[in-house]
Design a protein around this motif. Structure first.
Motif, PDB file in Angstrom:
ATOM      1  N   GLN A 114       0.832  -1.200   0.000  1.00  0.00           N
ATOM      2  CA  GLN A 114       0.000   0.000   0.000  1.00  0.00           C
ATOM      3  C   GLN A 114       0.872   1.258   0.000  1.00  0.00           C
ATOM      4  OE1 GLN A 114      -0.031  -2.589   2.177  1.00  0.00           O
ATOM      5  NE2 GLN A 114      -2.027  -2.863   3.118  1.00  0.00           N
ATOM      6  N   ASP A 115       0.247   2.376  -0.366  1.00  0.00           N
ATOM      7  CA  ASP A 115       0.953   3.665  -0.408  1.00  0.00           C
ATOM      8  C   ASP A 115       1.591   4.012   0.933  1.00  0.00           C
ATOM      9  OD1 ASP A 115       0.271   3.963  -3.060  1.00  0.00           O
ATOM     10  OD2 ASP A 115      -1.377   5.363  -2.684  1.00  0.00           O
ATOM     11  N   PHE A 116       0.958   3.620   2.025  1.00  0.00           N
ATOM     12  CA  PHE A 116       1.494   3.899   3.361  1.00  0.00           C
ATOM     13  C   PHE A 116       2.931   3.394   3.499  1.00  0.00           C
ATOM     14  CE2 PHE A 116       2.272   2.553   7.745  1.00  0.00           C
ATOM     15  CZ  PHE A 116       1.947   3.695   8.458  1.00  0.00           C
ATOM     16  N   PHE A 117       3.243   2.285   2.832  1.00  0.00           N
ATOM     17  CA  PHE A 117       4.552   1.651   2.945  1.00  0.00           C
ATOM     18  C   PHE A 117       5.538   2.077   1.850  1.00  0.00           C
ATOM     19  CE2 PHE A 117       1.492  -1.242   4.905  1.00  0.00           C
ATOM     20  CZ  PHE A 117       2.056  -1.399   6.155  1.00  0.00           C
ATOM     21  N   ALA A 118       5.138   2.994   0.975  1.00  0.00           N
ATOM     22  CA  ALA A 118       6.017   3.432  -0.123  1.00  0.00           C
ATOM     23  C   ALA A 118       7.360   3.958   0.380  1.00  0.00           C
ATOM     24  CB  ALA A 118       5.314   4.457  -1.003  1.00  0.00           C
ATOM     25  N   PRO A 119       7.399   4.778   1.439  1.00  0.00           N
ATOM     26  CA  PRO A 119       8.706   5.242   1.922  1.00  0.00           C
ATOM     27  C   PRO A 119       9.601   4.079   2.383  1.00  0.00           C
ATOM     28  CG  PRO A 119       6.976   6.636   2.806  1.00  0.00           C
ATOM     29  CD  PRO A 119       6.303   5.452   2.152  1.00  0.00           C
TER      30      PRO A 119
END
Length: 151
Positions: A114-119
């Motif tokens: 998910q985007d939350f985990f992109a970093p």
């Protein structure tokens, strides 16, 4: 930044790990959350480090040893106040160096797509991790991205 092997007994690390678990359960279904709680992190095959600046906890991360050759990064978390200050990079380098000193030749991890985990995925890619299939006891999961790196 001061990196310490942590015994997981302090209130600061307990709070940061609870924040980590809360975010994982808000982001993924319960059956897809692979974050470890405090008691699970106290196992003999897991070493946990914390990063401090004076008396402020900036982040944490762990290395779980699966075999004489393979390890897994667990519980990487930077406090909200310390985001984008190089804490995760510093800690990741420390964990990778420790793994090499232990003689491990492969490090893997599980994170989310998910985007939350992109970093997090960007950080791991920056340090040479590449996507792979499930490892250890993991099963394919649409809420998991698996990555590994040869040391």
């Amino acid at each position: 930044m001061d990196i310490r092997l942590d015994d997981l007994n302090g209130p600061e690390i307990k709070a940061l790990l609870q924040e980590h678990l809360d975010d994982m359960y808000q982001t993924s279904p319960a059956e897809s959350v692979h974050a470890l709680d405090l008691s699970e992190l106290k196992q003999a095959d897991i070493r946990v480090w914390t990063v401090w600046e004076q008396n402020q906890l900036l982040g944490c991360g762990a290395l779980k040893t699966h075999s004489a050759e393979e390890g897994e990064i667990k519980s990487m978390r930077t406090s909200n106040a310390a985001r984008n200050k190089g804490v995760a990079s510093t800690l990741l380098q420390h964990i990778l160096n420790d793994a090499k000193q232990q003689g491990l030749t492969k490090i893997s991890l599980e994170t989310g797509p998910q985007d939350f985990f992109a970093p997090a995925r960007a950080l791991y890619k920056k340090y040479g991790f590449a996507e792979c299939g499930p490892f250890a006891d993991y099963q394919p999961d649409p809420y998991s991205t698996f990555m590994s790196k040869t040391l």
